[in-house]
Design an enzyme around this catalytic site. Structure first.
Site, short mmCIF file in Angstrom:
data_model
loop_
_atom_site.label_atom_id
_atom_site.label_comp_id
_atom_site.label_asym_id
_atom_site.label_seq_id
_atom_site.Cartn_x
_atom_site.Cartn_y
_atom_site.Cartn_z
N ALA A 173 0.83 -1.21 0.00
CA ALA A 173 0.00 0.00 0.00
C ALA A 173 0.86 1.26 0.00
O ALA A 173 1.20 1.78 -1.06
CB ALA A 173 -0.96 -0.02 1.19
N CYS A 174 1.23 1.76 1.17
CA CYS A 174 1.85 3.09 1.24
C CYS A 174 3.24 3.15 0.61
O CYS A 174 3.59 4.16 0.00
CB CYS A 174 1.86 3.57 2.69
SG CYS A 174 0.19 3.80 3.35
#
Length: 239
Positions: A173-174
């Site tokens: 994700a990030c």
């Protein structure tokens, strides 16, 4: 918590898939190298307590034995070479999911980001083992990417940065979104292999393989450190 047998079987399955994928990518011109530039910055993504300490919804695996020790080594190299460091974390001011003024957007409809309240710095503070020192940026973001809606790109350009070395969580994700936005914004993107974590078995291996094929170069942490320490070598030789 997965068992060693499961992990071994999963890794073997992934490696078999990667071997076939490498052949496909090689034939089609993927997996090119972007390479290091001349002015790097370190971007530590979400290495804050809600992700690095136990007992939180966002707690990641292999933090104590792999991610933090390698980030410490890489961070030391950036500091001794007087290069820019950015610590990125995530928190929200309005965590009432029914409040139309929330800064969570719609992300709370997928994951429990409401737990990371800005009024609880003990959750979103950077892990004390890699705590910022004076002169290093601490950037608070609201979305997955460290670039989305923040001043990061402008800060890096003003500092003359052409390369970002990305660490942190999560791979799926990030970290991934930061790398994708980084190359889109014109920075050479390097991911320090041993400095990236996640919560789900296989997520790190798969995402690093995929990022390396399309959006950045996944490099061993030691190779990143050697590059950093080599930047000042020509200058030292000339003095």
């Amino acid at each position: 918590m997965t068992t060693p047998i499961f992990d071994k079987e999963l890794n073997a399955t992934l490696e078999a898939a990667f071997e076939r994928a490498r052949q496909i990518y090689a034939a089609r011109g993927f997996q090119r190298r972007i390479g290091f530039g001349s002015r790097p910055a370190l971007i530590n993504v979400d290495l804050a307590n809600a992700w690095t300490r136990p007992g939180n919804p966002f707690t990641c695996e292999e933090i104590d034995d792999r991610v933090i020790p390698n980030v410490q080594k890489l961070l030391a190299a950036f500091r001794r070479n007087a290069l820019p460091v950015v610590h990125v974390t995530t928190a929200y001011q309005v965590t009432d999911m029914n409040n139309p003024n929330t800064d969570m957007g719609l992300w709370h409809r997928k994951i429990p980001i409401e737990v990371v309240e800005q009024s609880k710095p003990e959750l979103w503070d950077i892990d004390s083992r890699i705590a910022p020192i004076p002169g290093e940026q601490v950037l608070l973001k609201k979305r997955a990417s460290a670039f989305h809606g923040t001043y990061l790109a402008g800060y890096l350009r003003a500092a003359g940065v052409d390369t970002i070395v990305v660490t942190g969580v999560t791979a799926s994700a990030c970290v991934r979104e930061t790398v994708c936005d980084g190359i889109a914004d014109g920075f050479r993107t390097i991911i320090a292999r041993e400095c990236v974590g996640d919560r789900i078995p296989g997520a790190v291996a798969w995402n690093l393989f995929d990022l390396d094929a399309k959006f950045g170069d996944v490099e061993p942490t030691d190779a990143c450190i050697a590059y950093l320490d080599g930047l000042n070598a020509p200058r030292a030789a000339a003095e």
